[in-house]
Write a protein that holds these residues in place. Sequence first.
Motif, PDB file in Angstrom:
ATOM      1  N   UNK A   1     -77.882  19.740  19.584  1.00  0.00           N
ATOM      2  CA  UNK A   1     -78.782  20.363  18.599  1.00  0.00           C
ATOM      3  C   UNK A   1     -80.210  19.840  18.735  1.00  0.00           C
TER       4      UNK A   1
ATOM      5  N   UNK B   1     -83.464  21.937  17.567  1.00  0.00           N
ATOM      6  CA  UNK B   1     -83.559  22.193  16.122  1.00  0.00           C
ATOM      7  C   UNK B   1     -83.852  20.919  15.336  1.00  0.00           C
ATOM      8  N   UNK B   2     -83.168  19.834  15.711  1.00  0.00           N
ATOM      9  CA  UNK B   2     -83.411  18.555  15.033  1.00  0.00           C
ATOM     10  C   UNK B   2     -84.851  18.105  15.244  1.00  0.00           C
TER      11      UNK B   2
ATOM     12  N   UNK C   1     -73.659  15.877  18.905  1.00  0.00           N
ATOM     13  CA  UNK C   1     -74.536  16.074  17.749  1.00  0.00           C
ATOM     14  C   UNK C   1     -76.009  16.105  18.194  1.00  0.00           C
TER      15      UNK C   1
ATOM     16  N   UNK D   1     -83.344  13.573   8.658  1.00  0.00           N
ATOM     17  CA  UNK D   1     -82.516  14.718   8.274  1.00  0.00           C
ATOM     18  C   UNK D   1     -81.235  14.149   7.680  1.00  0.00           C
ATOM     19  N   UNK D   2     -81.084  14.198   6.377  1.00  0.00           N
ATOM     20  CA  UNK D   2     -79.919  13.558   5.765  1.00  0.00           C
ATOM     21  C   UNK D   2     -78.651  14.393   5.947  1.00  0.00           C
ATOM     22  N   UNK D   3     -77.564  13.737   6.302  1.00  0.00           N
ATOM     23  CA  UNK D   3     -76.266  14.415   6.340  1.00  0.00           C
ATOM     24  C   UNK D   3     -75.698  14.469   4.935  1.00  0.00           C
TER      25      UNK D   3
ATOM     26  N   UNK E   1     -86.980  24.379   5.378  1.00  0.00           N
ATOM     27  CA  UNK E   1     -86.828  23.716   6.665  1.00  0.00           C
ATOM     28  C   UNK E   1     -85.360  23.671   7.049  1.00  0.00           C
ATOM     29  N   UNK E   2     -84.826  24.825   7.093  1.00  0.00           N
ATOM     30  CA  UNK E   2     -83.404  24.939   7.343  1.00  0.00           C
ATOM     31  C   UNK E   2     -83.083  24.533   8.778  1.00  0.00           C
ATOM     32  N   UNK E   3     -82.101  23.695   8.927  1.00  0.00           N
ATOM     33  CA  UNK E   3     -81.648  23.344  10.259  1.00  0.00           C
ATOM     34  C   UNK E   3     -80.501  24.266  10.602  1.00  0.00           C
TER      35      UNK E   3
ATOM     36  N   UNK F   1     -82.791  20.598   3.830  1.00  0.00           N
ATOM     37  CA  UNK F   1     -82.158  20.695   5.145  1.00  0.00           C
ATOM     38  C   UNK F   1     -80.830  21.424   4.997  1.00  0.00           C
TER      39      UNK F   1
ATOM     40  N   UNK G   1     -71.931   9.265  10.092  1.00  0.00           N
ATOM     41  CA  UNK G   1     -73.320   9.648  10.373  1.00  0.00           C
ATOM     42  C   UNK G   1     -74.080   9.862   9.059  1.00  0.00           C
TER      43      UNK G   1
ATOM     44  N   UNK H   1     -80.256  11.974  10.836  1.00  0.00           N
ATOM     45  CA  UNK H   1     -80.936  11.999  12.132  1.00  0.00           C
ATOM     46  C   UNK H   1     -82.390  11.578  11.932  1.00  0.00           C
TER      47      UNK H   1
ATOM     48  N   UNK I   1     -77.832  18.303   1.607  1.00  0.00           N
ATOM     49  CA  UNK I   1     -77.864  17.607   2.889  1.00  0.00           C
ATOM     50  C   UNK I   1     -77.265  18.451   3.991  1.00  0.00           C
ATOM     51  N   UNK I   2     -77.480  17.958   5.192  1.00  0.00           N
ATOM     52  CA  UNK I   2     -77.093  18.702   6.381  1.00  0.00           C
ATOM     53  C   UNK I   2     -75.580  18.610   6.591  1.00  0.00           C
TER      54      UNK I   2
END
Lengths: 261, 126
Positions: free
Chosen positions: A111, A114-115, A107, A89-91, B92-94, A257, A21, A24, B28-29
């Motif tokens: 979520x 929030x996403x 995933x 939203x980068x992993x 912008x905390x997830x 993020x 992944x 998002x 990153x997340x």
Amino acid sequence: MPASTREKSKPETGQQTGVYVYGIVPGDVKLNSGVHGVGDPPGEIRLVRSGDLAALVSEVDITKPLGTPDDLQAHQEILDATVTDAPVLPSRFGAVLTNEEAVAAELLDANHDEFAAALRQLEGRVEYIVRGRYAEQALLEEILSENSRAARLRDRISGADPDATRELRIQLGEIVNNAVANKRQNDTRDLLAAMKDHCAASLVRTATNEMDAVYAAFLIEVGQVGELERVVQDLSDRWRGRVELHVRGPMAPYDFVGNGG
Amino acid sequence: MTVMQSGGSRGPSPTGLADVIETILDKGMVIDAYVRVSLVGIEVLTIDARVVIASVDTYLRFAEAVNRLDISQEKEGLPGLVGGMQESGAKHKTRGMLDAATDKLKEYGDNGRERQGARRSRREED
């Protein structure tokens, strides 16, 4: 931060592939075909959609190590190429789920709110990194001119036997080191103050080189790029010969993020 | 990716793999540990370029650099400070994500020097 759940589930027996992944994105994003990501051989980038969200993914062989320079570059390039068209939203590197169903259910669905909220906040915004390095000679001259104790120590070790003056050298070096840290703090403060009205958020990154002068991430509106460039140009003029500034971006909002850093 | 360079031209441009590593391994997340599967190789990735730690070696190196200076022309002090520090952090905390990866990304200082790269202790094909 929850720290109690460090255990990771083991792959099911016999499982050979997983779904990597990248990040998002909103569900209405479209994908160019033929773009390949991480792994050997690199898997083709796909979208796993669920509702108004989608995940950028590719299949990976989980029996092989991941993390070559090509893998790292691919991860970032795919995300950075996306952010100019759509919020993402980068992993963090290395997120692999069991299969596409797990991506959708565990995933995206799990979520969703929030996403979706985070993507709305990131709409039209991109990250830029501003990094500056000191010119060593100019920096040291500056420190000697400002610190009489350092200047005296320098005079004492000049031309002397290095072994005999080891303690003095350590004292001098420590003064210099502390002075560099102070200058880094002050210069970073100047950069943040100059960017204050030209960004949505900022984050100071930890210095990873002893000649780092400033190292910070900025989340900016796409339309603010010109303002960023002006701020950097002004500081660059002010610090000419002393700090060399570089700007990188637009990038996915890695610094803004999640809970890393 | 646009790279804009400003200022003087001394020294190499600090871009490339080291920047990528500092970005995608450290930022990153982080996806919940529960939904992830194990991946060979990731656990042993470490970043050893994270923090500048001063040591006696650093001090001696600075002293040597100072000793080499030709300070016939000393410069004036710097302009004063401007404004207040603004460190807004991850706005912008997830939430709902677990930080499962940080414990694998060990932080090392390397006598104050930067080592550009990730270290992998077992990278060979199984």
